[in-house]
Design an enzyme around this catalytic site. Structure first.
Site, PDB file in Angstrom:
ATOM      1  N   TYR A  73       1.029   2.688  14.612  1.00  0.00           N
ATOM      2  CA  TYR A  73       2.281   3.420  14.462  1.00  0.00           C
ATOM      3  C   TYR A  73       2.234   4.687  15.307  1.00  0.00           C
ATOM      4  O   TYR A  73       1.546   5.651  14.965  1.00  0.00           O
ATOM      5  CB  TYR A  73       2.506   3.786  12.981  1.00  0.00           C
ATOM      6  CG  TYR A  73       2.755   2.602  12.064  1.00  0.00           C
ATOM      7  CD1 TYR A  73       3.184   1.376  12.557  1.00  0.00           C
ATOM      8  CD2 TYR A  73       2.568   2.717  10.689  1.00  0.00           C
ATOM      9  CE1 TYR A  73       3.423   0.297  11.721  1.00  0.00           C
ATOM     10  CE2 TYR A  73       2.814   1.638   9.834  1.00  0.00           C
ATOM     11  CZ  TYR A  73       3.240   0.435  10.363  1.00  0.00           C
ATOM     12  OH  TYR A  73       3.483  -0.631   9.530  1.00  0.00           O
ATOM     13  N   GLY A 117       6.913  -5.340   3.215  1.00  0.00           N
ATOM     14  CA  GLY A 117       6.723  -4.780   1.880  1.00  0.00           C
ATOM     15  C   GLY A 117       8.052  -4.567   1.204  1.00  0.00           C
ATOM     16  O   GLY A 117       8.574  -5.429   0.490  1.00  0.00           O
ATOM     17  N   ARG A 118       8.657  -3.405   1.522  1.00  0.00           N
ATOM     18  CA  ARG A 118       9.872  -2.995   0.817  1.00  0.00           C
ATOM     19  C   ARG A 118      11.003  -4.008   0.898  1.00  0.00           C
ATOM     20  O   ARG A 118      11.735  -4.209  -0.071  1.00  0.00           O
ATOM     21  CB  ARG A 118      10.321  -1.623   1.339  1.00  0.00           C
ATOM     22  CG  ARG A 118       9.373  -0.514   0.927  1.00  0.00           C
ATOM     23  CD  ARG A 118       9.581   0.743   1.740  1.00  0.00           C
ATOM     24  NE  ARG A 118       9.035   0.622   3.083  1.00  0.00           N
ATOM     25  CZ  ARG A 118       9.055   1.569   4.002  1.00  0.00           C
ATOM     26  NH1 ARG A 118       9.622   2.732   3.723  1.00  0.00           N
ATOM     27  NH2 ARG A 118       8.512   1.397   5.185  1.00  0.00           N
ATOM     28  N   LYS A 132       0.141  -4.769  13.931  1.00  0.00           N
ATOM     29  CA  LYS A 132       1.371  -4.680  13.140  1.00  0.00           C
ATOM     30  C   LYS A 132       2.143  -3.532  13.747  1.00  0.00           C
ATOM     31  O   LYS A 132       1.680  -2.382  13.739  1.00  0.00           O
ATOM     32  CB  LYS A 132       0.945  -4.367  11.711  1.00  0.00           C
ATOM     33  CG  LYS A 132       2.007  -4.345  10.670  1.00  0.00           C
ATOM     34  CD  LYS A 132       1.261  -4.510   9.356  1.00  0.00           C
ATOM     35  CE  LYS A 132       2.066  -4.322   8.114  1.00  0.00           C
ATOM     36  NZ  LYS A 132       3.003  -3.255   8.089  1.00  0.00           N
ATOM     37  N   ILE A 133       3.304  -3.853  14.308  1.00  0.00           N
ATOM     38  CA  ILE A 133       4.063  -2.835  15.047  1.00  0.00           C
ATOM     39  C   ILE A 133       5.524  -2.848  14.608  1.00  0.00           C
ATOM     40  O   ILE A 133       6.019  -3.845  14.084  1.00  0.00           O
ATOM     41  CB  ILE A 133       3.970  -3.065  16.581  1.00  0.00           C
ATOM     42  CG1 ILE A 133       4.424  -4.481  16.971  1.00  0.00           C
ATOM     43  CG2 ILE A 133       2.547  -2.797  17.080  1.00  0.00           C
ATOM     44  CD1 ILE A 133       4.473  -4.742  18.472  1.00  0.00           C
ATOM     45  N   SER A 166       6.498  -5.129  11.665  1.00  0.00           N
ATOM     46  CA  SER A 166       6.382  -4.370  10.418  1.00  0.00           C
ATOM     47  C   SER A 166       7.764  -4.263   9.782  1.00  0.00           C
ATOM     48  O   SER A 166       8.756  -3.993  10.462  1.00  0.00           O
ATOM     49  CB  SER A 166       5.844  -2.984  10.758  1.00  0.00           C
ATOM     50  OG  SER A 166       5.638  -2.279   9.575  1.00  0.00           O
ATOM     51  N   GLY A 167       7.816  -4.458   8.451  1.00  0.00           N
ATOM     52  CA  GLY A 167       9.110  -4.581   7.768  1.00  0.00           C
ATOM     53  C   GLY A 167      10.005  -3.354   7.847  1.00  0.00           C
ATOM     54  O   GLY A 167      11.177  -3.442   8.204  1.00  0.00           O
ATOM     55  N   ASP A 184       9.393   4.674  -3.425  1.00  0.00           N
ATOM     56  CA  ASP A 184       9.640   3.252  -3.147  1.00  0.00           C
ATOM     57  C   ASP A 184       9.784   2.358  -4.374  1.00  0.00           C
ATOM     58  O   ASP A 184      10.294   1.251  -4.263  1.00  0.00           O
ATOM     59  CB  ASP A 184       8.476   2.681  -2.315  1.00  0.00           C
ATOM     60  CG  ASP A 184       8.490   3.172  -0.875  1.00  0.00           C
ATOM     61  OD1 ASP A 184       9.562   3.602  -0.412  1.00  0.00           O
ATOM     62  OD2 ASP A 184       7.427   3.120  -0.232  1.00  0.00           O
ATOM     63  N   ARG A 187       3.047   8.142  16.297  1.00  0.00           N
ATOM     64  CA  ARG A 187       3.586   9.187  15.420  1.00  0.00           C
ATOM     65  C   ARG A 187       2.982  10.538  15.755  1.00  0.00           C
ATOM     66  O   ARG A 187       1.855  10.619  16.209  1.00  0.00           O
ATOM     67  CB  ARG A 187       3.273   8.821  13.967  1.00  0.00           C
ATOM     68  CG  ARG A 187       4.206   9.485  12.963  1.00  0.00           C
ATOM     69  CD  ARG A 187       4.166   8.775  11.624  1.00  0.00           C
ATOM     70  NE  ARG A 187       4.760   7.433  11.687  1.00  0.00           N
ATOM     71  CZ  ARG A 187       4.806   6.596  10.656  1.00  0.00           C
ATOM     72  NH1 ARG A 187       4.274   6.946   9.501  1.00  0.00           N
ATOM     73  NH2 ARG A 187       5.364   5.404  10.770  1.00  0.00           N
ATOM     74  N   ASP A 238       0.835  -1.204   0.000  1.00  0.00           N
ATOM     75  CA  ASP A 238       0.000   0.000   0.000  1.00  0.00           C
ATOM     76  C   ASP A 238       0.873   1.257   0.000  1.00  0.00           C
ATOM     77  O   ASP A 238       0.384   2.369   0.177  1.00  0.00           O
ATOM     78  CB  ASP A 238      -0.943   0.019   1.218  1.00  0.00           C
ATOM     79  CG  ASP A 238      -0.190  -0.025   2.542  1.00  0.00           C
ATOM     80  OD1 ASP A 238       0.949  -0.520   2.588  1.00  0.00           O
ATOM     81  OD2 ASP A 238      -0.743   0.441   3.548  1.00  0.00           O
TER      82      ASP A 238
HETATM   83  P1  FBP Z   1       7.117  -2.007   4.750  1.00  0.00           P
HETATM   84  O1  FBP Z   1       7.520  -3.419   5.061  1.00  0.00           O
HETATM   85  O2  FBP Z   1       7.525  -1.602   3.369  1.00  0.00           O
HETATM   86  O3  FBP Z   1       7.588  -1.059   5.823  1.00  0.00           O
HETATM   87  O4  FBP Z   1       5.531  -2.007   4.731  1.00  0.00           O
HETATM   88  C1  FBP Z   1       4.791  -2.044   5.907  1.00  0.00           C
HETATM   89  C2  FBP Z   1       3.911  -0.818   6.014  1.00  0.00           C
HETATM   90  O5  FBP Z   1       3.160  -0.859   7.201  1.00  0.00           O
HETATM   91  C3  FBP Z   1       2.993  -0.616   4.846  1.00  0.00           C
HETATM   92  O6  FBP Z   1       1.807  -1.335   4.975  1.00  0.00           O
HETATM   93  C4  FBP Z   1       2.825   0.857   4.854  1.00  0.00           C
HETATM   94  O7  FBP Z   1       2.586   1.371   3.599  1.00  0.00           O
HETATM   95  C5  FBP Z   1       4.153   1.348   5.314  1.00  0.00           C
HETATM   96  O8  FBP Z   1       4.733   0.317   6.066  1.00  0.00           O
HETATM   97  C6  FBP Z   1       4.050   2.573   6.156  1.00  0.00           C
HETATM   98  O9  FBP Z   1       5.334   3.056   6.307  1.00  0.00           O
HETATM   99  P2  FBP Z   1       5.689   4.303   7.193  1.00  0.00           P
HETATM  100  O10 FBP Z   1       6.115   3.737   8.503  1.00  0.00           O
HETATM  101  O11 FBP Z   1       6.821   4.941   6.468  1.00  0.00           O
HETATM  102  O12 FBP Z   1       4.461   5.163   7.281  1.00  0.00           O
END
Ligand code: FBP
Length: 262
Positions: free
Chosen positions: A142, A227-228, A173-174, A198-199, A31, A144, A21
């Site tokens: 997240y 994701g990335r 997802k953290i 979270s990746g 990205d 923030r 996303d």
């Molecule tokens: P990634 O593995 O690329 O970090 O993706 C996980 C994710 O939660 C995505 O679903 C979302 O688009 C992105 O990270 C949000 O990233 P950020 O922390 O920069 O807002």
């Protein structure tokens, strides 16, 4: 049992989800390259890489979801262009997500943002609608905004996990805290709720990323939503394979990498 709602995404209680996303969240020029700008590339990776689920916004799901791996539709989103404390609002109904084939509903909450109450309220309604239809509500939590100094500190990440539990999420997802000891506190704070690491941005090496995932699994995580670090990898099928070994087979990273080199 709450955890049953996650079953579509679990194999022996573990899971690796492929998130895509970022085109909305970060924009395509941040990205994507010539390959992964095409959602078909990521759909194909989800299938061939053996991911437990794939995460799309509704527009990508409408055009590119092929039904071959379980779908999570992210039902809120925002762009990277707006400044200030973040707020992410609903852009897709639970009902419409289900009509696209969703087996799970994803929603981002920016904990600590001056707008968190808006997201709490919206997630509360979405969680109830998802549960009425038997689907899990998965919260990206997240921390923030101006009030959050360090979004990977133990106290902050565990607060994210606990907030997801308190708000009724089936899974959270953290962000990774950086070591298994501190991450295990965040897993404990979830009190049995599924916790996904979270990746994050692409790590410098495969080893560095796999060690983070290993640390999260050692701490008791259910798995990873990545994701990335998957679709930006030069060899996405190989990293998918390594991730599955770490998550499902609990093979140590050192062993996997020595096997990949030989
Ligand atoms: P990634 O593995 O690329 O970090 O993706 C996980 C994710 O939660 C995505 O679903 C979302 O688009 C992105 O990270 C949000 O990233 P950020 O922390 O920069 O807002």
């Amino acid at each position: 049992m709450k955890s049953d709602r996650m079953n579509a995404f679990l194999h022996d209680g573990k899971s690796v989800l492929l998130a895509y996303d970022q085109g909305l969240e970060h924009g395509p020029s941040t990205d994507f390259n010539d390959k992964n700008i095409d959602p078909s590339f990521v759909m194909d990776l989800a299938v061939r890489g053996g991911f437990s689920g794939v995460i799309f916004q509704k527009g990508v799901a409408e055009r590119f979801y092929d039904g071959k791996v379980p779908l999570i539709v992210k039902v809120n989103g925002k762009s990277a262009l707006v400044k200030g404390d973040p707020v992410s609002r609903q852009v897709c109904s639970v009902e419409y997500a289900i009509s696209l084939g969703a087996k799970g509903i994803g929603y981002t909450i920016y904990l600590g943002s001056e707008h968190e109450a808006t997201m709490f309220r919206e997630f509360g309604r979405i969680q109830e609608e998802a549960h009425e239809r038997g689907l899990p509500a998965i919260a990206w939590v997240y921390p923030r905004g101006a009030a959050v100094a360090n979004d990977t500190a133990k106290e902050i990440v565990s607060y994210a996990s606990r907030a997801a539990l308190e708000l009724g999420a089936d899974a959270a997802k953290i962000k990774y805290t950086g070591d298994p000891d501190s991450f295990s506190w965040a897993v404990k704070a979830g009190a049995g709720m599924k916790v996904f690491m979270s990746g994050g941005p692409k790590a410098a090496t495969d080893e560095a990323f796999l060690l983070q995932v290993q640390g999260a699994m050692d701490a008791g995580a259910t798995g990873l939503a990545v994701g990335r670090n998957a679709w930006q990898n030069a060899n996405p099928l190989q990293i998918a394979d390594s991730l599955k070994k770490v998550i499902f087979e609990r093979v140590r990273v050192e062993k996997i990498l020595s096997g990949n080199r030989s």
